[in-house]
Design a protein around this motif. Structure first.
Motif, PDB file in Angstrom:
ATOM      1  N   SER A  11      -4.412 -45.555  20.504  1.00 17.42           N
ATOM      2  CA  SER A  11      -3.081 -45.768  19.936  1.00 17.42           C
ATOM      3  C   SER A  11      -1.992 -45.884  20.977  1.00 17.42           C
ATOM      4  O   SER A  11      -1.065 -46.652  20.811  1.00 17.42           O
ATOM      5  CB  SER A  11      -2.740 -44.637  18.967  1.00 17.42           C
ATOM      6  N   LEU A  12      -2.077 -45.107  22.055  1.00 18.69           N
ATOM      7  CA  LEU A  12      -0.986 -45.085  23.018  1.00 18.69           C
ATOM      8  C   LEU A  12      -0.990 -46.276  23.951  1.00 18.69           C
ATOM      9  O   LEU A  12      -0.124 -46.401  24.810  1.00 18.69           O
ATOM     10  CB  LEU A  12      -1.037 -43.790  23.825  1.00 18.69           C
ATOM     11  N   ASN A  13      -1.990 -47.148  23.815  1.00 23.17           N
ATOM     12  CA  ASN A  13      -2.038 -48.351  24.640  1.00 23.17           C
ATOM     13  C   ASN A  13      -1.731 -49.611  23.845  1.00 23.17           C
ATOM     14  O   ASN A  13      -1.902 -50.724  24.333  1.00 23.17           O
ATOM     15  CB  ASN A  13      -3.417 -48.493  25.291  1.00 23.17           C
ATOM     16  N   ARG A  14      -1.260 -49.426  22.615  1.00 26.24           N
ATOM     17  CA  ARG A  14      -0.996 -50.599  21.781  1.00 26.24           C
ATOM     18  C   ARG A  14       0.193 -51.376  22.290  1.00 26.24           C
ATOM     19  O   ARG A  14       1.053 -50.876  22.999  1.00 26.24           O
ATOM     20  CB  ARG A  14      -0.766 -50.172  20.334  1.00 26.24           C
ATOM     21  N   SER A  15       0.273 -52.629  21.840  1.00 28.91           N
ATOM     22  CA  SER A  15       1.343 -53.516  22.297  1.00 28.91           C
ATOM     23  C   SER A  15       2.703 -53.002  21.892  1.00 28.91           C
ATOM     24  O   SER A  15       2.878 -52.357  20.869  1.00 28.91           O
ATOM     25  CB  SER A  15       1.141 -54.911  21.689  1.00 28.91           C
ATOM     26  N   ASP A  23       3.119 -46.184  12.996  1.00 29.28           N
ATOM     27  CA  ASP A  23       3.115 -45.239  14.088  1.00 29.28           C
ATOM     28  C   ASP A  23       2.221 -45.770  15.198  1.00 29.28           C
ATOM     29  O   ASP A  23       1.773 -46.913  15.167  1.00 29.28           O
ATOM     30  CB  ASP A  23       2.665 -43.847  13.592  1.00 29.28           C
ATOM     31  N   LEU A  24       1.944 -44.964  16.219  1.00 28.20           N
ATOM     32  CA  LEU A  24       1.167 -45.456  17.354  1.00 28.20           C
ATOM     33  C   LEU A  24      -0.276 -45.782  16.997  1.00 28.20           C
ATOM     34  O   LEU A  24      -0.962 -46.461  17.739  1.00 28.20           O
ATOM     35  CB  LEU A  24       1.185 -44.413  18.482  1.00 28.20           C
ATOM     36  N   ASN A 238       2.802 -44.165  27.879  1.00 24.44           N
ATOM     37  CA  ASN A 238       3.153 -45.180  26.887  1.00 24.44           C
ATOM     38  C   ASN A 238       4.487 -45.830  27.228  1.00 24.44           C
ATOM     39  O   ASN A 238       5.489 -45.148  27.428  1.00 24.44           O
ATOM     40  CB  ASN A 238       3.211 -44.549  25.495  1.00 24.44           C
ATOM     41  N   ARG A 239       4.530 -47.144  27.277  1.00 25.39           N
ATOM     42  CA  ARG A 239       5.717 -47.843  27.746  1.00 25.39           C
ATOM     43  C   ARG A 239       6.908 -47.665  26.812  1.00 25.39           C
ATOM     44  O   ARG A 239       8.051 -47.535  27.254  1.00 25.39           O
ATOM     45  CB  ARG A 239       5.413 -49.332  27.922  1.00 25.39           C
ATOM     46  N   THR A 355       8.299 -41.206  14.746  1.00 23.98           N
ATOM     47  CA  THR A 355       7.653 -42.303  14.036  1.00 23.98           C
ATOM     48  C   THR A 355       6.564 -42.926  14.902  1.00 23.98           C
ATOM     49  O   THR A 355       5.514 -43.338  14.406  1.00 23.98           O
ATOM     50  CB  THR A 355       8.689 -43.378  13.663  1.00 23.98           C
ATOM     51  N   LEU A 356       6.797 -42.968  16.196  1.00 25.33           N
ATOM     52  CA  LEU A 356       5.848 -43.564  17.126  1.00 25.33           C
ATOM     53  C   LEU A 356       4.583 -42.727  17.255  1.00 25.33           C
ATOM     54  O   LEU A 356       3.484 -43.265  17.397  1.00 25.33           O
ATOM     55  CB  LEU A 356       6.525 -43.701  18.496  1.00 25.33           C
TER      56      LEU A 356
END
Length: 425
Positions: A11-15, A23-24, A238-239, A355-356
């Motif tokens: 999840s933390l590498n999603r676009s 959410d993530l 996470n960016r 939310t993220l």
């Protein structure tokens, strides 16, 4: 916030193009889990806000009693000022790591430990025999605040549910702002008429009352599902999380850079000093209280990004207007708007961070808190260097406008990249 929300390992590498409705993990945001008439969250969240009231008072009251600290400990004003930096830097750097390290611990005893450490550290500060001991005590107070505040925000969000998340977070932030409106003047008056040590005892007493309230009123807040430490640490990379924190740091820094030296600014631009300056600070605090609570209401209705775009726009405009506010009436109106905008940023930023990553509310909120306090430390430090370098009061305001504009550009680029917020308000 539902207890069965989950964040998978990818999840933390999603676009960064994920929409805010997800959410993530890419799953839709949880649906409201409380009936519209349920107000059971209000009292426990108010008790949590009493703790942030103590910490808001502690953060700002030292600026009002620095001359007394300097005189009492036989040190320079510049050295005495480092007690503020010590607290802010400790909080800023410690909050994310403490949140990650304590993620599996029950929230209530964890917050009690944080408040207890905060109270003891303020008592230690009050009886510090030297500046070195006082600095060490301020570091301990920063650790207690870093342990308490992010967890209080996360607990408030969980107790209120997703539909009221913005309002609950606003109440917690409101504790900080009310501390600047009411707590700081009381603490400053105690320091000026009794002693600076009495001011810190006052802060410790307020913290102790908050601790007793937490133990008596608060039920055990829901604990987020167990998430491996590797997932918690992945938040750091996470960016979008990092961009949100950088935004918070810039917004906080632009505001506090002027607030720290507002006496010099208003004396130069509007010829405001003495009792009139106290009125200006009161107006700033009143505006901040309105901004803190109002931003939660707006975030629940407009969405976090629209609220942030409005807040940072008003912040930049008000900082610019300080350079031309040449009478007390105009300066007062600008200070009211500046306080409202400055305190309207944190709640919606917390809102979108939760939310993220709904499974890691304490971790992501701790990042937001770190951004606030790092911004305060950097803003106060850089502002002092600029003034010492001869930039002048108006030049300082212009520099702050530049920082706020940079925060606004980051906000607009973030919303534009996801395409779900119109630039026009």
């Amino acid at each position: 916030m539902t207890a069965n929300a989950s964040v998978d390992r990818r999840s933390l590498n999603r676009s960064d193009n994920d929409r805010s409705a997800n959410d993530l993990s890419g799953r839709p945001r949880p649906a409201p889990d409380r009936p519209a008439s349920d107000r059971s969250w209000i009292l426990p969240v108010a008790v949590l806000a009493l703790g942030t009231f103590a910490m808001g008072t502690d953060s700002f009251v030292l600026a009002g009693i620095l001359p007394q600290i300097s005189l009492g400990l036989h040190t320079s004003a510049g050295t005495a000022g480092q007690v503020i930096t010590a607290f802010a830097l400790t909080y800023g750097f410690a909050a994310p790591f403490l949140s990650a390290a304590t993620g599996r611990m029950p929230r209530k005893p964890l917050m009690a430990v944080g408040l207890g450490l905060f109270v003891l550290a303020n008592l230690g500060s009050a009886f510090a025999p030297s500046i070195s001991v006082l600095l060490a005590a301020r570091v301990a107070a920063g650790l207690g605040a870093a342990l308490y505040t992010p967890n209080a925000s996360a607990a408030a969000a969980a107790l209120a549910g997703p539909a009221r998340r913005g309002r609950a977070l606003a109440v917690i932030l409101g504790g900080l702002t009310v501390g600047t409106v009411f707590g700081v003047p009381v603490g400053t008056a105690i320091g000026q008429h009794v002693s600076w040590r009495a001011s810190l005892v006052y802060v410790a007493v307020v913290g102790a009352v908050a601790l007793l309230g937490l133990l008596a009123v608060l039920a055990a807040p829901p604990l987020p599902p167990v998430v491996p430490m590797s997932e918690r640490l992945r938040v750091f990379t996470n960016r979008r999380v990092i961009r949100y924190v950088v935004f918070m740091t810039l917004a906080s820094g632009s505001s506090i850079m002027v607030y720290t030296y507002i006496a010099d600014v208003l004396a130069t631009t509007a010829h405001v000093t003495g009792a009139a300056l106290a009125v200006m600070l009161l107006l700033w605090g009143i505006g901040g209280t309105a901004g803190a609570f109002g931003s939660g209401w707006l975030a629940d209705r407009w969405g976090a990004d629209r609220t942030l775009t409005l807040a940072i726009s008003v912040l930049a405009a008000s900082l610019g207007l300080l350079t031309v506010a040449d009478d007390a009436v105009m300066a007062g109106l600008v200070m009211l708007a500046n306080g409202a905008a400055a305190w309207a940023v944190s709640t919606p930023n917390n809102h979108r961070l939760i939310t993220l990553a709904p499974d890691l509310p304490g971790v992501v909120i701790s990042f937001n808190s770190a951004g606030i306090y790092l911004g305060q430390a950097l803003g106060a430090g850089i502002g002092g260097l600029l003034l010492d370098g001869g930039i002048g009061a108006r030049g300082l305001c212009c520099a702050c406008v530049g920082v706020a504009v940079a925060a606004g550009a980051l906000q607009l680029s973030e919303t534009a990249s996801r395409g779900h917020v119109s630039v026009k308000m």
